[in-house]
Motif scaffolding. Sequence first.
Motif, short mmCIF file in Angstrom:
data_model
loop_
_atom_site.label_atom_id
_atom_site.label_comp_id
_atom_site.label_asym_id
_atom_site.label_seq_id
_atom_site.Cartn_x
_atom_site.Cartn_y
_atom_site.Cartn_z
N ASN A 193 0.86 -1.18 0.00
CA ASN A 193 0.00 0.00 0.00
C ASN A 193 0.90 1.23 0.00
N ILE A 194 0.71 2.12 -0.98
CA ILE A 194 1.55 3.30 -1.08
C ILE A 194 0.70 4.55 -0.91
N LEU A 195 1.16 5.43 0.00
CA LEU A 195 0.51 6.72 0.22
C LEU A 195 1.49 7.81 -0.17
N ALA A 196 1.12 8.63 -1.14
CA ALA A 196 1.95 9.75 -1.56
C ALA A 196 1.25 11.05 -1.22
N GLY A 197 2.03 12.07 -0.90
CA GLY A 197 1.44 13.35 -0.55
C GLY A 197 2.34 14.50 -0.90
N THR A 198 1.75 15.66 -1.04
CA THR A 198 2.52 16.87 -1.26
C THR A 198 3.20 17.29 0.03
N THR A 199 4.17 18.17 -0.06
CA THR A 199 4.89 18.63 1.12
C THR A 199 3.92 19.29 2.12
N GLY A 200 3.94 18.81 3.35
CA GLY A 200 3.09 19.39 4.38
C GLY A 200 1.64 18.96 4.34
N VAL A 305 4.13 -3.45 8.33
CA VAL A 305 5.31 -2.60 8.39
C VAL A 305 5.02 -1.29 7.68
N PHE A 306 5.31 -0.17 8.35
CA PHE A 306 5.20 1.16 7.75
C PHE A 306 6.62 1.66 7.47
N VAL A 307 6.84 2.17 6.27
CA VAL A 307 8.13 2.75 5.91
C VAL A 307 7.89 4.21 5.55
N ASP A 308 8.41 5.12 6.37
CA ASP A 308 8.12 6.55 6.24
C ASP A 308 9.45 7.34 6.20
N TYR A 309 9.96 7.74 5.01
CA TYR A 309 9.36 7.41 3.74
C TYR A 309 10.46 6.94 2.80
N ILE A 310 10.13 6.50 1.59
CA ILE A 310 11.11 5.85 0.73
C ILE A 310 12.22 6.80 0.29
N GLY A 311 11.91 8.09 0.18
CA GLY A 311 12.91 9.05 -0.26
C GLY A 311 14.04 9.28 0.73
N GLU A 312 13.84 8.86 1.99
CA GLU A 312 14.86 9.04 3.02
C GLU A 312 15.70 7.79 3.26
N ILE A 313 15.44 6.72 2.52
CA ILE A 313 16.28 5.52 2.66
C ILE A 313 17.66 5.84 2.11
N LEU A 349 3.84 1.95 2.51
CA LEU A 349 4.99 2.75 2.11
C LEU A 349 4.56 4.18 1.83
N VAL A 350 5.26 5.13 2.45
CA VAL A 350 4.98 6.56 2.25
C VAL A 350 5.95 7.12 1.21
N LYS A 373 7.67 3.27 -11.21
CA LYS A 373 7.63 1.87 -10.81
C LYS A 373 6.93 1.69 -9.47
N LEU A 374 6.96 2.72 -8.62
CA LEU A 374 6.26 2.61 -7.34
C LEU A 374 4.79 2.34 -7.56
N ILE A 375 4.19 3.04 -8.51
CA ILE A 375 2.77 2.85 -8.80
C ILE A 375 2.54 1.49 -9.44
N GLN A 376 3.44 1.09 -10.33
CA GLN A 376 3.30 -0.20 -11.01
C GLN A 376 3.27 -1.35 -10.02
N LYS A 377 4.09 -1.27 -8.99
CA LYS A 377 4.23 -2.39 -8.07
C LYS A 377 3.23 -2.35 -6.92
N ALA A 378 2.56 -1.21 -6.74
CA ALA A 378 1.62 -1.07 -5.63
C ALA A 378 0.34 -1.85 -5.88
N ASP A 379 -0.19 -2.45 -4.83
CA ASP A 379 -1.53 -3.05 -4.89
C ASP A 379 -2.59 -1.97 -4.69
#
Length: 427
Positions: A193-200, A305-313, A349-350, A373-379
């Motif tokens: 499950n992927i949640l995307a959001g704008t800054t703030g 598992v929550f991963v917040d967020y992928i850009g900070e890995i 995944l955030v 690819k994030l969208i492609q792989k998301a359920d």
Amino acid sequence: MTDRVFERQVLCCILLDNKLIYQAIPQLSDDDFEDYRNVSIFRALKKLIVEEKRDADIALLRNLVDFEDSGSYLVDIFNALPTAGRIDNYIQQVKEYSAKRALYRHFLASTEEVKKLDKLNFKEWLNQKEAQFTGILNSYRKEVVKDSFNPKVYTQRMRFLYQQYRENQADCRGPKTGFRILDEMMGGLRLLNILAGTTGAGKSTLAQNIALNISIQQGIPVLYINYEMEADDLHCRMTSCLSQVKSDKIKAGRCSVQEWAAVDAVIDLIEKTGTLHITDNASRDINDTVALIHYYKQRFGVKVVFVDYIGEIEGDSLAHKERNEYITYGRYTQTLKNTCSSLGIHCFLVAQFNRQGDKDKSPQRSNIQGSWKLIQKADVFMALHYDDKEKQHNLTIQKQRHGKYPYKIGFNFHKDIHKFEEIPMMF
């Protein structure tokens, strides 16, 4: 117990309940068994149950295995009397022993080889050893034949799965997010499950709300891998959300007696429930992240598992070679999905929208930072943004494999207590 004892326990479980072969097949290969007799029996069980759709028993197995004294050996296995409900534990033990043997051979060979190396071929040899070591880890962590079922196999799996559905009717197949409309549309969390959001926009806060709903309200073990904020700040946010006491007042120490009582009650509740596991924001690469997931699954039985967020890995060695967010984020996402799939864990995944997404009033999937690819792989893929015209936050389900989309859900965001609240639908 030795590795061969666990091998026999797995085989005995399957003999006692043939459908358990479908729990073993995705996780074990023939190479995971050390005893050649157990390899022969495992192959025979797959042939009888999966390929020929027959009930496996000692008499049939004896005609298929190819070693001496097979009759007495099969009787010994059948008399092992394991607990069928613990087959996952036995499978895990077989996999662990298999990985240990492979690592022993790997390091033994490496020790001998390093004595003969010269400076000209050291780098090439080191890369080869790294690839071999990674292969051993991946073999241990990943399912073996997840997506290679033939019709005889998957129809049996379907019968088994649908029988479970009949016996356990439910509107949600996965853990509930705790938001009624969202759960009705999703049917609970899916694998990825992927949640995307704008800054703030509050994407981390919404993820934290869902983590609290799953762990505290439903008592399901959750791991929240936090890459962004200080652990104390994250704890304060969650305490504020549950107690409904403003986080600024908690940090300033200016709560009333009643408010401090509410805060203390929340801390007691989190401790008593014991299902919410939170990391600090230390720098971690994707391998550290995977290791964390395995550790918390084995020790605490986490199911989400929550991963917040992928850009900070943190970038790993491959990321430095790839030099491309599209490739790297796609690889991270696939790695997380493979890991969680093999462990029976739901992943939330955030992700962040890019600058264009920040400007758009209603960001689209094309605005996600780094990788399509994030969208492609998301359920399930969801986008969160604030609508100036409607004066509310909107969560839009922009993709889901098992339900309706696009679908918009309105939310009120109580920022002072870090809490989202669904706006009831008007009909």
